[in-house]
Design a protein around this motif. Structure first.
Motif, PDB file in Angstrom:
ATOM      1  N   VAL A 114      23.604   8.818  14.626  1.00 49.16           N
ATOM      2  CA  VAL A 114      23.787   8.891  16.078  1.00 49.16           C
ATOM      3  C   VAL A 114      25.261   8.924  16.473  1.00 49.16           C
ATOM      4  O   VAL A 114      25.586   9.219  17.620  1.00 49.16           O
ATOM      5  CB  VAL A 114      23.075   7.715  16.790  1.00 49.16           C
ATOM      6  N   ASP A 115      26.144   8.629  15.529  1.00 45.41           N
ATOM      7  CA  ASP A 115      27.576   8.697  15.816  1.00 45.41           C
ATOM      8  C   ASP A 115      28.326   8.853  14.502  1.00 45.41           C
ATOM      9  O   ASP A 115      28.033   8.158  13.522  1.00 45.41           O
ATOM     10  CB  ASP A 115      28.039   7.430  16.545  1.00 45.41           C
ATOM     11  N   GLY A 116      29.285   9.773  14.469  1.00 44.88           N
ATOM     12  CA  GLY A 116      30.063   9.968  13.257  1.00 44.88           C
ATOM     13  C   GLY A 116      29.377  10.880  12.259  1.00 44.88           C
ATOM     14  O   GLY A 116      28.544  11.718  12.616  1.00 44.88           O
ATOM     15  N   ALA A 117      29.732  10.706  10.993  1.00 46.63           N
ATOM     16  CA  ALA A 117      29.202  11.550   9.924  1.00 46.63           C
ATOM     17  C   ALA A 117      28.970  10.703   8.679  1.00 46.63           C
ATOM     18  O   ALA A 117      29.648   9.699   8.461  1.00 46.63           O
ATOM     19  CB  ALA A 117      30.177  12.688   9.612  1.00 46.63           C
ATOM     20  N   LEU A 118      28.002  11.117   7.868  1.00 45.14           N
ATOM     21  CA  LEU A 118      27.678  10.404   6.636  1.00 45.14           C
ATOM     22  C   LEU A 118      27.391  11.396   5.517  1.00 45.14           C
ATOM     23  O   LEU A 118      26.881  12.498   5.766  1.00 45.14           O
ATOM     24  CB  LEU A 118      26.445   9.513   6.822  1.00 45.14           C
ATOM     25  N   SER A 119      27.698  10.976   4.302  1.00 47.04           N
ATOM     26  CA  SER A 119      27.256  11.692   3.108  1.00 47.04           C
ATOM     27  C   SER A 119      26.145  10.863   2.478  1.00 47.04           C
ATOM     28  O   SER A 119      26.303   9.652   2.282  1.00 47.04           O
ATOM     29  CB  SER A 119      28.409  11.851   2.113  1.00 47.04           C
ATOM     30  N   TRP A 149      21.351   6.243  -1.172  1.00 48.98           N
ATOM     31  CA  TRP A 149      22.547   5.600  -0.632  1.00 48.98           C
ATOM     32  C   TRP A 149      23.069   6.417   0.537  1.00 48.98           C
ATOM     33  O   TRP A 149      22.650   7.560   0.766  1.00 48.98           O
ATOM     34  CB  TRP A 149      23.633   5.493  -1.711  1.00 48.98           C
ATOM     35  N   GLN A 150      23.994   5.799   1.280  1.00 51.88           N
ATOM     36  CA  GLN A 150      24.729   6.491   2.335  1.00 51.88           C
ATOM     37  C   GLN A 150      26.204   6.096   2.227  1.00 51.88           C
ATOM     38  O   GLN A 150      26.521   4.947   1.885  1.00 51.88           O
ATOM     39  CB  GLN A 150      24.201   6.121   3.729  1.00 51.88           C
ATOM     40  N   TYR A 151      27.082   7.042   2.548  1.00 58.13           N
ATOM     41  CA  TYR A 151      28.524   6.814   2.385  1.00 58.13           C
ATOM     42  C   TYR A 151      29.272   7.447   3.552  1.00 58.13           C
ATOM     43  O   TYR A 151      29.072   8.623   3.862  1.00 58.13           O
ATOM     44  CB  TYR A 151      28.978   7.425   1.054  1.00 58.13           C
ATOM     45  N   ASN A 152      30.121   6.652   4.197  1.00 58.46           N
ATOM     46  CA  ASN A 152      30.994   7.178   5.245  1.00 58.46           C
ATOM     47  C   ASN A 152      32.356   7.466   4.626  1.00 58.46           C
ATOM     48  O   ASN A 152      33.191   6.578   4.484  1.00 58.46           O
ATOM     49  CB  ASN A 152      31.134   6.170   6.386  1.00 58.46           C
ATOM     50  N   LYS A 153      32.568   8.711   4.251  1.00 67.02           N
ATOM     51  CA  LYS A 153      33.838   9.069   3.619  1.00 67.02           C
ATOM     52  C   LYS A 153      34.843   9.610   4.633  1.00 67.02           C
ATOM     53  O   LYS A 153      35.912  10.104   4.252  1.00 67.02           O
ATOM     54  CB  LYS A 153      33.610  10.092   2.509  1.00 67.02           C
ATOM     55  N   GLY A 154      34.505   9.490   5.920  1.00 64.10           N
ATOM     56  CA  GLY A 154      35.399   9.971   6.969  1.00 64.10           C
ATOM     57  C   GLY A 154      36.404   8.920   7.400  1.00 64.10           C
ATOM     58  O   GLY A 154      36.522   7.845   6.802  1.00 64.10           O
ATOM     59  N   THR A 155      37.112   9.223   8.480  1.00 63.41           N
ATOM     60  CA  THR A 155      38.164   8.334   8.981  1.00 63.41           C
ATOM     61  C   THR A 155      37.750   7.594  10.248  1.00 63.41           C
ATOM     62  O   THR A 155      38.537   6.832  10.801  1.00 63.41           O
ATOM     63  CB  THR A 155      39.439   9.143   9.272  1.00 63.41           C
ATOM     64  N   LYS A 156      36.533   7.824  10.734  1.00 68.14           N
ATOM     65  CA  LYS A 156      36.039   7.099  11.908  1.00 68.14           C
ATOM     66  C   LYS A 156      34.713   6.433  11.576  1.00 68.14           C
ATOM     67  O   LYS A 156      34.023   6.820  10.623  1.00 68.14           O
ATOM     68  CB  LYS A 156      35.880   8.033  13.111  1.00 68.14           C
ATOM     69  N   ALA A 157      34.390   5.421  12.361  1.00 69.95           N
ATOM     70  CA  ALA A 157      33.154   4.675  12.120  1.00 69.95           C
ATOM     71  C   ALA A 157      31.935   5.567  12.347  1.00 69.95           C
ATOM     72  O   ALA A 157      31.997   6.571  13.068  1.00 69.95           O
ATOM     73  CB  ALA A 157      33.095   3.457  13.027  1.00 69.95           C
ATOM     74  N   ALA A 158      30.830   5.191  11.728  1.00 74.14           N
ATOM     75  CA  ALA A 158      29.575   5.936  11.873  1.00 74.14           C
ATOM     76  C   ALA A 158      28.432   4.952  12.104  1.00 74.14           C
ATOM     77  O   ALA A 158      28.459   3.818  11.608  1.00 74.14           O
ATOM     78  CB  ALA A 158      29.297   6.779  10.632  1.00 74.14           C
ATOM     79  N   THR A 159      27.447   5.402  12.863  1.00 73.83           N
ATOM     80  CA  THR A 159      26.263   4.591  13.148  1.00 73.83           C
ATOM     81  C   THR A 159      25.017   5.428  12.917  1.00 73.83           C
ATOM     82  O   THR A 159      24.987   6.617  13.257  1.00 73.83           O
ATOM     83  CB  THR A 159      26.273   4.083  14.604  1.00 73.83           C
TER      84      THR A 159
END
Length: 463
Positions: A114-119, A149-159
């Motif tokens: 719902v916000d940001g990006a995830l791998s 699994w889920q991984y936020n490899k970006g520079t901003k928070a994700a939800t």
């Protein structure tokens, strides 16, 4: 005629076998389950409401916090979910944070960013890896019981929000389960083809600290409660066994076959959820003899991106975007689905039912008034704020209404890949049921019925 030993064994197998091949939580024979410490007279709309996500909605993601956080709304946190075969989790990822490898033994997981990006990714039971990069509004399904699994490899928070087709999906953390539970060092060293010092290094990092005395006391209380529940089930089982034995004693050989057939079919009526599958996921049929190439794209759904585009013009009336097996074929066999609901001010999602699943609604923005009527005719209503959750029991007539001055947006999770929809107004007055039947049913006159029909009968389909 006395029953042979083999007849008894066959009947026992017939009674038990279907339970092993049907998915979903056990069905219930009531609209919902009332906790033992509450009387029916004390059940109001508040019982079906969960407000535990409100703090997460008010959290400032720029403030220091753990790298990865999860807030759960399962049966343990939200008792009204007992018997409803659905639950939620809210996942919050700081940059460079991971939800470590884990499994959910009792349900597939349908994750919506719902916000940001995830791998994200998972490994099937054949050892094949599937990965995908998700953006806001994208959805990904993790089949039941597989490592993911889920991984936020970006520079901003994700939800993200995850819906499960069980009120208690369960969680098995692979790292902690393997290296943090006391499995013998040599066993692990041989299993992972490494040396004992490496195993001990991993154990030192992953073994949880000892539980406090309070935790032990709580655990003992939980054990006692579980024992009480088990004793209750055993008593019921013993009573059932006596009935079965007495019934068997009166059967002849022909009756044995008939009874066994009934035993094989009866559990189908009392076990909930979509039929289970004996593979990780269902692969579409070949087209023109060409096998379907399954990649991470197959498990990804982009259809909600528009719902999360705040710059898009608002809907003029109530709008729903579905992600069921019809729109997202990878959900076939996964017993879970989603819907995104948009409510302009003053709009209503009219009275309807879902015959194959309960609905767990999570309000993301705005405010909603919601309600349902149980099969005893009792009305339950509740006003929801952003972050609140409400469960509508399977098959009950329910609705949502935006009585506020601003728009509202909600997500609904279902414990079925195809929950079904029965619109009460259209089904009753828009499908050609005889005027007299309706007039007598609703204790009104035919002109009133015809007036309702004129408003609710869909226009004829064009060629």
């Amino acid at each position: 005629m006395a029953l042979s030993y083999y007849s008894v064994v066959f009947m026992a197998l017939a009674l038990s076998a279907p339970l092993a091949v049907l998915a979903g939580d056990p069905d219930i024979l009531t609209d919902f389950i009332i906790p033992q410490n509450l009387g029916a007279e004390n059940i109001t709309g508040a019982f079906f409401t969960y407000t535990g996500f409100r703090p997460m909605f008010n959290m400032n993601m720029s403030m220091p916090m753990p790298s990865f956080m999860v807030a759960k709304a399962s049966m343990a946190e939200f008792p009204a979910l007992n018997g409803q075969s659905v639950s939620y989790a809210m996942l919050m990822f700081q940059p460079d944070s991971v939800n470590p490898t884990h499994t959910h033994p009792r349900s597939a997981e349908l994750l919506l960013v719902v916000d940001g990006a995830l791998s994200v990714g998972f490994v099937d039971t054949a050892g094949k890896l599937y990965t995908q990069d998700l953006d806001t509004g994208d959805m990904f399904v993790f089949p039941k019981g597989i490592v993911h699994w889920q991984y936020n490899k970006g520079t901003k928070a994700a939800t993200a929000f995850s819906a499960f087709g069980s009120a208690s999906a369960g969680l098995v953390s692979v790292p902690v389960t393997v290296f943090g539970t006391g499995i013998d060092d040599t066993v692990l060293a041989k299993s992972f083809k490494t040396d004992v010092p490496t195993v001990q290094k991993l154990k030192a990092a992953l073994t949880p600290p000892p539980k406090k005395a309070h935790d032990a006391s709580t655990a003992e209380t939980s054990k006692l409660q579980n024992l009480t529940t088990i004793k209750s089930h055993l008593t019921t089982l013993q009573s059932f066994s006596v009935i079965v034995f007495l019934t068997m004693a009166a059967l002849n050989s022909l009756s044995i076959l008939a009874f066994a057939l009934l035993a094989l079919s009866a559990p189908l009526a009392v076990v909930a959820g979509d039929p289970d599958i004996l593979t990780d996921f269902v692969v579409p049929e070949p087209v023109l003899g060409i096998p379907f190439n399954v990649t991470g794209d197959y498990f990804t759904f982009h259809g909600f991106r528009g719902s999360f585009n705040r710059s898009a013009p608002p809907h003029e009336s109530f709008n729903v975007t579905k992600a069921s097996v019809a729109e997202f074929p990878a959900l076939n066999g996964q017993s879970v689905s989603y819907a995104a609901l948009s409510f302009p001010p003053g709009s209503v999602n009219p009275t309807h039912t879902h015959p194959r699943a309960s609905e767990l609604l999570l309000l993301l923005r705005g405010a909603l008034a919601v309600g349902f009527v149980d099969t005893a005719g009792k009305l339950y209503t509740q006003d929801l704020a952003a972050g609140d959750m409400f469960v509508f029991p399977k098959g009950t007539v329910h609705w949502q209404c935006n009585q506020g001055s601003g728009p509202a947006f909600a997500l609904s999770g279902f414990g079925s890949a195809a929950a079904g929809l029965v619109s009460v107004p259209v089904t009753v007055f828009g499908t050609g049921i005889d005027d007299t039947v309706l007039a007598k049913s609703f204790k009104t006159d035919v002109p009133t019925v015809q007036k309702l029909k004129a408003a609710l009968t869909p226009p004829p389909k064009t060629a």
